[in-house]
Design an enzyme around this catalytic site. Structure first.
Site, short mmCIF file in Angstrom:
data_model
loop_
_atom_site.label_atom_id
_atom_site.label_comp_id
_atom_site.label_asym_id
_atom_site.label_seq_id
_atom_site.Cartn_x
_atom_site.Cartn_y
_atom_site.Cartn_z
N SER A 11 -10.80 21.69 2.13
CA SER A 11 -9.90 22.51 2.93
C SER A 11 -9.10 21.75 3.97
O SER A 11 -8.26 22.34 4.65
CB SER A 11 -10.67 23.63 3.60
N GLU A 50 0.27 -33.31 -11.69
CA GLU A 50 1.15 -32.74 -10.67
C GLU A 50 2.42 -33.55 -10.42
O GLU A 50 3.48 -32.98 -10.15
CB GLU A 50 0.39 -32.60 -9.34
#
Length: 778
Positions: free
Chosen positions: A392, A110
């Protein structure tokens, strides 16, 4: 001669001296250029320093508690109570618990110069700037030291909007300050305890236990390297999901450790031969209490996290405090409805449900249920899935809403329930009962959920106008997916329907479903979120469709949920199997009810994830009423708090007329004089065939008295059902597949031939030629 030679000599001397003059001039130019660049550099540096100082002065304060604290994100309900925190419980490692090799593994990959710089590394910044200039993926973040990363995890977010020069300047300033207050090993320990490690794990001590079941000191070198490499991309290097990527990253760390003289090249090569899964845990202990609590809010959590991600945040790294619109009491009741037998009689443990509750006045989602009997967290959210047909419940938003909006139809507009053939085909759809009711009002066609009038209405409105109407309601269907049978079913979610129907409830304004009201970032920045409403339809359309849907609740089998406690409207939906399916006659695989009051819009779906498996059907009768009962149980609870349950007031864009003692409504300004209606102005006399009359009479005799102020006269009495639960039993010609059941779609052979423009198709066809496919919808 002498004079001539002297002249030549002078010329030669002059010639020899000329370069000196040019050289001197060049030197002067170079000097001026250097001075100019130096001056510009000083000015730039001073200007840059001034900007840096200005940005630094507004940097957030960094406290020790913030540094030690987690970068987990918390979700708060509408009352400010925490109901979810990302990740598992974090185990904090003391500095003495972290082996030197583990620390150096992190430093090597890192920030190799970590012990040499003072919080900001000019070499890394220049390298990152060069990489950014040349198009490398490193970008600005490649210049961040471990100290800067700790600052970022503590005080800033990863949102794209936060990646600014100002943020980078503040980050650098805070890193420089931090290095003066904490030792290098303290900073490294803070970082290793805070960083996200994937799978809901924060901190490397917790990760060591989660991935390997060990303390940090007992990890092997390859295991340390794996953990050290995870923070860059916890999901990308997840050894469970992507072992190949995880090994490549681990080996990269081992190589970095060798280059940093932490281990030898020979050791690195030896460790690279180890399987990345060596010692990896296959099971993980979890908190059953925490899991059970999370199940109650599971769907809402998933939807909220998805919304946060769309806003550009990383919930695992940004340490956000998110205020949501969750009403925990309503959510608890929804969960109880779905997971107990106190409110609804569920057929079995496999029967599923999806449910969403929104506030029609602002779009806030106040509760959501994504399933019942959950065995895993954050899996399938059935409330937001769009893979099941609406049945529906599509009719108000696909057919009749667009008809009132665009054609100015009155509620007693004449529609035909007579034989119909899809344009360009020889395919004739059916109603759920295979009967024909002849001419009827649009109100009754919707209340009784007749398919053929709905299909005809869509053809008259036209696909383009219907799609436009749907889009304004937040339902964006590709034009090539709008077919004739879309009139009786489209694939939607309960989230979409609750929001769409809410626009009827509030008078025509659509609000996008909103889960978040406020986000507080680690830096203290607060961002408020409020849905901006947009006009979805005219006030006349909203009122008239609402009034028609009130008839669904009073004049159909849905009257079982009717109450005098509050005014409500809504629509049922039932999707049946195709003819020939190995299920009892009248069985359905999806049932819906979406209804609303002025204060709440609730959409409910019930069915099975795999409706084609034996026994995974909803039999005609009570099993198909579960969605209605679930809706009523929740709406009763919501409205018990004193919310507005009053009736809707007719706007001045609507005119009321009385037809045969029934209140009907017209759009002010519409050409009602030439409109074909049943009764009243522009009325037409209709004659039914004897067969149709007998069929209707037979149904009428089995109907209980209608409890409604808009009760129809004998000739228009709703064919409510014998309250047949097959109200809209719509079926498609293709089998429903597991969790992706199809809508009440017309047979595949006709879908490609369905017109994409408006067409009135009332050409009668022999009912005996109707296909075996049953397109039901109720």
């Amino acid at each position: 001669m002498t004079e001539e030679m002297s002249r030549v000599q002078r010329n030669a001397q002059t010639s020899r001296k000329q370069p000196k003059k040019n050289s001197s001039k060049a030197k002067r130019y170079a000097k001026y250029t250097i001075l100019t660049l130096a001056t510009l550099g000083v000015v730039g540096a001073l200007g840059g320093a001034g900007v840096f100082a200005y940005y630094a002065s507004s940097a957030p304060k960094i406290t020790n508690s913030a540094l030690v604290g987690t970068s987990q994100t918390q979700l708060l309900d509408a009352d400010g109570n925490v109901f979810y925190t990302t990740g598992s419980k974090r185990e904090m490692a003391k500095q003495s618990e972290i082996p030197k090799e583990m620390r150096m593994a992190v430093v090597s990959i890192e920030d190799r110069r970590f012990y040499k710089h003072h919080g900001v590394d000019p070499r890394r910044i220049l390298g990152a700037a060069f990489a950014n200039f040349t198009g490398s993926s490193l970008g600005l973040q490649g210049g961040s030291t471990l100290t800067q990363q700790l600052i970022k995890l503590t005080a800033f977010s990863t949102a794209a909007s936060d990646q600014t020069i100002k943020r980078k300047a503040q980050e650098a300033w805070l890193a420089l300050k931090l290095e003066k207050e904490y030792s290098k090993n303290q900073i490294l320990t803070l970082y290793m305890n805070k960083v996200y490690m994937g799978n809901g794990v924060y901190g490397m001590k917790t990760a060591a236990e989660y991935y390997f079941g060990k303390d940090l000191k007992n990890l092997s070198t390859p295991q340390m390297a794996l953990l050290a490499g995870l923070p860059q991309s916890p999901s990308g290097y997840d050894p469970y999901v992507n072992p190949k990527g995880a090994k490549a990253r681990r080996d990269e760390v081992l190589e970095a450790m060798a280059q940093n003289n932490v281990i030898t090249q020979a050791q690195a090569k030896k460790y690279m031969a180890f399987p990345v899964t060596d010692g990896l845990m296959t099971t993980h202990p979890s908190s059953s209490t925490q899991d059970e609590e999370a199940k109650v809010d599971d769907a809402y959590i998933m939807s909220t996290l998805a919304e946060i991600k769309k806003l550009g945040y990383d919930v695992n790294k940004d340490g956000l405090t998110v205020q949501t619109n969750l009403n925990q009491k309503v959510q608890d009741r929804a969960y109880a409805i779905g997971n107990t037998a106190d409110y609804v009689n569920w057929k079995d443990d496999d029967m599923q449900v999806g449910m969403t509750v929104t506030d029609p006045n602002n779009g806030k989602v106040i509760a959501q249920l994504g399933g019942r009997n959950l065995t895993a967290l954050q899996g399938t959210n059935r409330a937001t899935n769009t893979v099941r047909s609406s049945g529906s419940t599509a009719k108000p938003i696909v057919d009749y809403g667009p008809a009132v909006e665009n054609l100015g139809w009155s509620t007693n507009h004449l529609v035909l329930d007579t034989p119909y053939t899809y344009p360009g085909t020889n395919i004739q759809p059916n109603d759920w009962d295979h009967k024909l009711m002849g001419s009827m009002t649009m109100r009754n066609a919707l209340a009784q959920s007749r398919n053929l009038p709905a299909i005809r209405t869509l053809q008259e409105v036209g696909y383009t106008k219907s799609l436009e109407f749907l889009k304004k309601l937040g339902i964006d269907i590709p034009a090539n997916e709008m077919v004739g049978s879309s009139a009786i079913g489209i694939n939607v979610s309960t989230e979409q329907e609750a929001a769409a129907y809410a626009a009827f409830a509030n008078g025509g304004t659509y609000y996008k479903p909103q889960y978040i009201s406020k986000i507080t970032e680690q830096s203290g920045v607060v961002k408020d979120y409020k849905a901006e409403g947009s006009t979805a339809m005219k006030s006349s359309t909203a009122f008239m469709l609402t009034n028609m849907m009130k008839s669904v609740i009073t004049d159909s089998y849905a009257k079982m949920i009717n109450t005098n406690a509050y005014s409500q409207a809504g629509k049922t939906g039932v999707v049946g199997y195709e003819d020939g399916a190995d299920v009892p006659d009248g069985a359905a695989h999806d049932t819906w009810f979406t209804g609303f009051t002025k204060s709440a819009s609730i959409s409910v779906w019930t069915g099975y994830d795999r409706p084609n498996e034996p026994g995974h059907y909803l039999a005609e009768g009570e099993e198909q009423y579960v969605a209605l009962h679930a809706y009523k149980a929740l709406m009763d609870y919501v409205m018990s708090g004193g919310d507005d349950g009053s009736d809707w007031t007719m706007p001045d864009t609507v005119r009321q007329v009385t037809v045969n003692g029934i209140k009907e409504y017209q759009v002010v300004g519409a050409d009602v004089a030439n409109e074909k209606t049943i009764g009243g102005t522009g009325a037409v006399s209709t004659t039914r065939t004897p067969t149709v009359q007998r069929e209707q009479q037979t149904v009428q005799q089995s109907v209980a008295p209608v409890e409604s102020s808009t009760e129809q006269p004998a000739s228009e009495t709703p064919t409510s059902s014998s309250e047949s639960s097959a109200e809209e039993r719509s079926t498609s010609s293709s089998q429903v597949e597991s969790s992706a059941s199809h809508s009440e779609s017309q047979p595949a052979s006709s879908s490609s031939n369905a017109p994409s423009s408006s067409a009135s198709s009332t050409q009668p066809a022999s009912s005996s030629s109707a296909p075996a496919t049953r397109e039901s919808s109720r």
